[in-house]
Write a protein that holds these residues in place. Structure first.
Motif, PDB file in Angstrom:
ATOM      1  N   ALA A 137      37.069  40.199  49.551  1.00  0.00           N
ATOM      2  CA  ALA A 137      36.610  40.448  48.294  1.00  0.00           C
ATOM      3  C   ALA A 137      37.450  41.631  47.815  1.00  0.00           C
ATOM      4  O   ALA A 137      37.865  41.900  46.735  1.00  0.00           O
ATOM      5  CB  ALA A 137      35.097  41.099  47.995  1.00  0.00           C
ATOM      6  N   SER A 138      38.065  42.424  48.603  1.00  0.00           N
ATOM      7  CA  SER A 138      38.939  43.316  48.393  1.00  0.00           C
ATOM      8  C   SER A 138      40.457  42.870  47.931  1.00  0.00           C
ATOM      9  O   SER A 138      41.246  43.394  47.376  1.00  0.00           O
ATOM     10  CB  SER A 138      39.347  44.193  49.568  1.00  0.00           C
ATOM     11  N   GLU A 139      40.793  41.465  47.915  1.00  0.00           N
ATOM     12  CA  GLU A 139      41.804  40.985  47.621  1.00  0.00           C
ATOM     13  C   GLU A 139      41.546  40.033  46.588  1.00  0.00           C
ATOM     14  O   GLU A 139      42.322  39.507  45.691  1.00  0.00           O
ATOM     15  CB  GLU A 139      42.583  39.936  48.679  1.00  0.00           C
ATOM     16  N   TYR A 140      40.279  39.452  46.497  1.00  0.00           N
ATOM     17  CA  TYR A 140      39.958  38.448  45.512  1.00  0.00           C
ATOM     18  C   TYR A 140      40.249  38.660  44.126  1.00  0.00           C
ATOM     19  O   TYR A 140      39.612  39.701  43.510  1.00  0.00           O
ATOM     20  CB  TYR A 140      38.464  37.955  45.870  1.00  0.00           C
ATOM     21  N   SER A 141      40.826  37.936  43.400  1.00  0.00           N
ATOM     22  CA  SER A 141      40.771  37.703  41.841  1.00  0.00           C
ATOM     23  C   SER A 141      41.105  36.100  41.439  1.00  0.00           C
ATOM     24  O   SER A 141      41.322  35.277  42.435  1.00  0.00           O
ATOM     25  CB  SER A 141      42.023  38.338  41.332  1.00  0.00           C
ATOM     26  N   ALA A 142      40.552  35.772  40.300  1.00  0.00           N
ATOM     27  CA  ALA A 142      40.783  34.124  39.686  1.00  0.00           C
ATOM     28  C   ALA A 142      42.465  33.998  40.247  1.00  0.00           C
ATOM     29  O   ALA A 142      42.614  32.952  40.449  1.00  0.00           O
ATOM     30  CB  ALA A 142      40.470  34.177  38.379  1.00  0.00           C
TER      31      ALA A 142
END
Length: 383
Positions: A137-142
């Protein structure tokens, strides 16, 4: 050949459910200049041990340098020039090791399946792959998700798998790849699990809950991994992405600290990585086992305290709208002694509950959840 794959690309270990079979490897690789000599010539033995003795040549536009590699357990047999994930930097979606591990393990499993079906080694195999995976989640983006998906789907990948001295060329074509954020698949794993997953919860709270009871709960997920701890907030089946985050906490950080302490204890005459330290830690017969255990206990305490503070801050950020704090991942096993009782005290103070997933289920929550997503949502036609 068609494969449906749930792929948990962990910093410490890569876990996959390929069709319905779980396979695991340490997330380490070693680049080779030439192929080593192979002593075993029995094909059946080589097939049975293929994942443990994995030597591959990978050609792919998705990695910086195509080449010859030891993969996983075979790479971990030596300390020299072994590469693993840099847990301080993160950036899993752009790193080559997750791609190398994925391509190599899938190619090897394809060779095993082809041999099981025909009782002989084919010179080449063409494989269509449908896959789900996740990034922190700390890296997640679309955009990051699409980037990782594209690394697999934009081109075919050629992996030569060496079965003893015999090369088998595997061409992997990824038809569909879906990247989600770590933590979310675990909710699906929980809801589809057997009642035993609630053993700790039901005993502590004197309840007779079943997994489906958590479908409408407000849950703060604490997924303690090797390089990151993910804090995922779900309301019912939906993540509230604005308050999902991850921190660089976990077993790997404790292990690196403990590894350094062990190196200093023996005067610096030791060259080993995180995964090799854990091999010593888990082996009571190893002459350095007692030292490894002592240093790991020291390192675990500081990591556990940081995780507890993260949970308390996250609870405050969500304004207390939390019914259950659910804790799982490999780190939940390692940190239970240091964290469990203090977390229960905190939860009691703020009037919420703790769902500490038992060790039997904790490590595989994400890969099992990805498998559920494959079967129930994305690739139902293959299930």
């Amino acid at each position: 050949m068609k494969l449906v794959v749930a792929n948990d690309i962990g910093n410490s270990e890569t876990k996959m459910i390929v069709n319905d079979t779980l396979i695991k490897q340490p997330s380490v690789v070693k680049r080779l200049l030439s192929k080593p000599n192979v002593m075993e010539t029995n094909v059946e033995k080589n097939i049975a041990n293929l994942l443990d003795e994995l030597i591959v040549h990978v050609t792919s536009n998705a990695i910086k340098r195509s080449g010859l590699y030891f993969i996983g357990k075979r790479a971990n047999m030596t300390a020299d020039k072994v590469e693993n994930m840099n847990i301080k930097l993160g950036n899993k979606s752009k790193h080559d090791i997750p791609v190398l591990m994925t391509l190599s393990m899938l190619a090897a499993r394809s060779v095993q399946l082809a041999y099981q079906e025909n009782q002989e080694l084919p010179p080449s195999i063409s494989v269509d792959v449908s896959m789900t995976t996740a990034i922190p989640a700390s890296e997640y983006s679309a955009d990051q998700a699409r980037y990782l998906e594209g690394r697999f789907t934009s081109n075919d990948h050629v992996v030569i798998v060496y079965v003893g001295e015999t090369p088998v060329t595997v061409t992997l074509h990824f038809q569909t790849v879906k990247v989600t954020q770590e933590g979310i698949p675990a909710l699906y794993a929980l809801l589809e699990s057997e009642n035993e997953i609630l053993k700790n919860y039901n005993e502590h709270y004197k309840k007779q809950a079943v997994p489906k009871d958590f479908a409408n709960k407000r849950i703060l997920h604490v997924d303690i991994g090797d390089g990151t701890t993910e804090y995922i907030y779900t309301v019912g089946m939906n993540p509230v992405t604005d308050v999902c985050s991850g921190e660089k906490r976990g077993v790997g950080h404790a292990t690196e600290e403990a590894t350094q302490l062990l190196k200093e204890e023996v005067g610096g005459f030791l060259n080993l990585n995180r995964q090799q330290f854990m091999n010593i830690f888990r082996d009571p017969s190893h002459h350095l086992h007692d030292l490894a255990v002592r240093f790991m206990q020291e390192a675990r305490y500081s990591q556990a305290q940081r995780i507890l503070e993260d949970i308390q801050e996250k609870y405050s950020d969500i304004a207390g709208n939390v019914d259950v704090i659910a804790v799982y991942g490999g780190g939940s096993i390692q940190f239970k002694e240091e964290l469990y009782e203090e977390l229960l005290d905190f939860a009691n103070t703020v009037h919420c509950e703790v769902l500490w997933i038992p060790e039997k289920y904790a490590v595989d929550m994400n890969v099992n959840g990805l498998h559920v997503i494959n079967q129930k949502i994305l690739f139902k036609q293959h299930a």
